[in-house]
Design a protein around this motif. Structure first.
Motif, short mmCIF file in Angstrom:
data_model
loop_
_atom_site.label_atom_id
_atom_site.label_comp_id
_atom_site.label_asym_id
_atom_site.label_seq_id
_atom_site.Cartn_x
_atom_site.Cartn_y
_atom_site.Cartn_z
N GLU A 189 0.82 -1.21 0.00
CA GLU A 189 0.00 0.00 0.00
C GLU A 189 0.85 1.26 0.00
OE1 GLU A 189 -3.26 0.32 -0.47
OE2 GLU A 189 -3.26 -1.84 -0.79
N TRP A 190 1.99 1.25 0.67
CA TRP A 190 2.83 2.45 0.71
C TRP A 190 3.33 2.80 -0.69
CZ3 TRP A 190 7.64 1.68 -1.24
CH2 TRP A 190 8.21 0.41 -1.14
N LEU A 191 3.58 1.77 -1.51
CA LEU A 191 4.04 2.02 -2.87
C LEU A 191 2.89 2.50 -3.75
CD1 LEU A 191 6.15 2.07 -5.05
CD2 LEU A 191 5.85 -0.40 -5.36
N LYS A 192 1.73 1.88 -3.62
CA LYS A 192 0.56 2.33 -4.38
C LYS A 192 0.28 3.80 -4.09
CE LYS A 192 -2.00 -2.04 -4.78
NZ LYS A 192 -3.25 -2.74 -4.42
N SER A 193 0.33 4.15 -2.82
CA SER A 193 0.05 5.54 -2.43
C SER A 193 1.09 6.48 -3.03
CB SER A 193 0.06 5.65 -0.90
OG SER A 193 -0.12 6.99 -0.49
N ALA A 194 2.37 6.10 -2.97
CA ALA A 194 3.45 6.95 -3.49
C ALA A 194 3.30 7.14 -5.00
CB ALA A 194 4.80 6.34 -3.17
N ILE A 195 3.05 6.05 -5.74
CA ILE A 195 2.92 6.14 -7.19
C ILE A 195 1.68 6.94 -7.56
CG2 ILE A 195 2.59 4.80 -9.31
CD1 ILE A 195 5.38 4.57 -8.11
N PHE A 196 0.59 6.72 -6.87
CA PHE A 196 -0.66 7.43 -7.18
C PHE A 196 -0.48 8.94 -7.00
CE2 PHE A 196 -4.92 9.03 -6.58
CZ PHE A 196 -5.67 8.28 -7.48
N HIS A 197 0.16 9.33 -5.92
CA HIS A 197 0.32 10.76 -5.66
C HIS A 197 1.41 11.37 -6.55
CE1 HIS A 197 -2.06 9.81 -2.07
NE2 HIS A 197 -2.39 11.08 -2.10
N ARG A 198 2.47 10.64 -6.78
CA ARG A 198 3.50 11.16 -7.69
C ARG A 198 2.92 11.41 -9.08
NH1 ARG A 198 7.75 7.11 -10.12
NH2 ARG A 198 5.83 6.71 -11.31
N ASP A 199 2.10 10.47 -9.55
CA ASP A 199 1.53 10.57 -10.89
C ASP A 199 0.20 11.32 -10.92
OD1 ASP A 199 3.73 9.20 -11.70
OD2 ASP A 199 2.73 7.28 -11.99
#
Length: 265
Positions: A189-199
């Motif tokens: 989930e931490w990676l999903k959140s990071a990618i979602f917000h970065r993109d």
């Protein structure tokens, strides 16, 4: 949420990022960057098979920063080294001991030799104080470069050139077949959140909104920029946000991203 905020200085980070960028894009072959990613390194194997917060890019930045300052120390004298290291520590507000400069009044060789020993010991003390500072510079550099998809693509192409040569028989725990890493069992989930917000919650190819705020029914796909079939990895630097249409159109055989970025006005 405050734990996600860190105080960054950036004074020494931008020159580092600029040098890293030039090295990856223009000097990858000359610098033998492939050699920085060793399949026999346990840390490398762990990062390519399962997303880790400490990424391949973090490791690369650490090694390059250490090598750059080793090179710097070989090219300049003790006084220049001390001035540079004290300047970095001052910027990051780290207290450090100070030694007096050699005034040159005593021409005795023993006195000069003793002072050079004091300088060398002082440099070693400064380097110990710099270890956490260098780690912060690595984190600051990562934060800048993680937002640059073309840089991440180039870095992952270098990594893929290493992966493609790995034989399954030699690495049964991480390879699904020759040159192809096993797919991670899940995306944390931490990676999903990071990618979602970065993109910015948008497909990185067509710009379609995937947030669910403007349109309903859009599927969020966390895509390997370089597909595993093309020797991509499960490292966080190899993920992006795509809509269902563009993710499925890759079919595991295409590299697809863009240089589209949202402007502030």
């Amino acid at each position: 949420m405050t734990r996600l905020f860190k105080e960054f200085k950036y004074r020494f980070t931008y020159p580092n990022v600029s040098f890293i960028y030039e090295t990856v894009f223009e000097r990858a072959d000359v610098e033998y960057l492939k050699d920085y990613f060793n399949p026999e390194d346990e840390g490398f194997s762990l990062r390519i098979i399962k997303p880790q917060k400490d990424t391949l890019l973090h490791d690369f930045l650490r090694v390059r920063l250490d090598l750059d300052y080793e090179y710097f120390e070989d090219k300049v004298g003790n006084r220049e080294i001390i001035e540079e290291y004290e300047k970095i520590l001052t910027t990051y507000q780290v207290p450090f001991p100070v030694i007096k400069e050699y005034d040159g009044l005593d021409d005795d060789d023993n006195a000069l030799e003793q002072y050079e020993e004091i300088e060398s010991e002082h440099i070693n003390n400064l380097k110990e104080l710099l270890k956490p500072v260098f780690e912060q510079i690595v984190q600051e550099s990562f934060t800048i470069l993680f937002g640059d998809r073309m840089f991440l693509l180039k870095l992952n192409e270098i990594v893929a050139s290493v992966i493609v040569e790995i034989k399954k028989v030699d690495y049964l725990d991480i390879m699904s077949r020759d040159g192809v890493v096993k797919r991670a069992s899940y995306i944390p989930e931490w990676l999903k959140s990071a990618i979602f917000h970065r993109d910015k919650g948008k497909c990185q190819v067509c710009g379609r909104d995937l947030s669910g705020l403007l349109f309903l029914g859009e599927e969020v796909h966390y895509d390997h920029v370089i597909p595993l079939n093309l020797s991509g990895t499960n490292d966080p630097t190899n993920f992006q946000l795509l809509c269902r249409e563009h993710n499925l159109s890759k079919s595991g055989t295409k590299v697809m991203t863009s240089e589209r970025y949202q402007t502030y006005w």
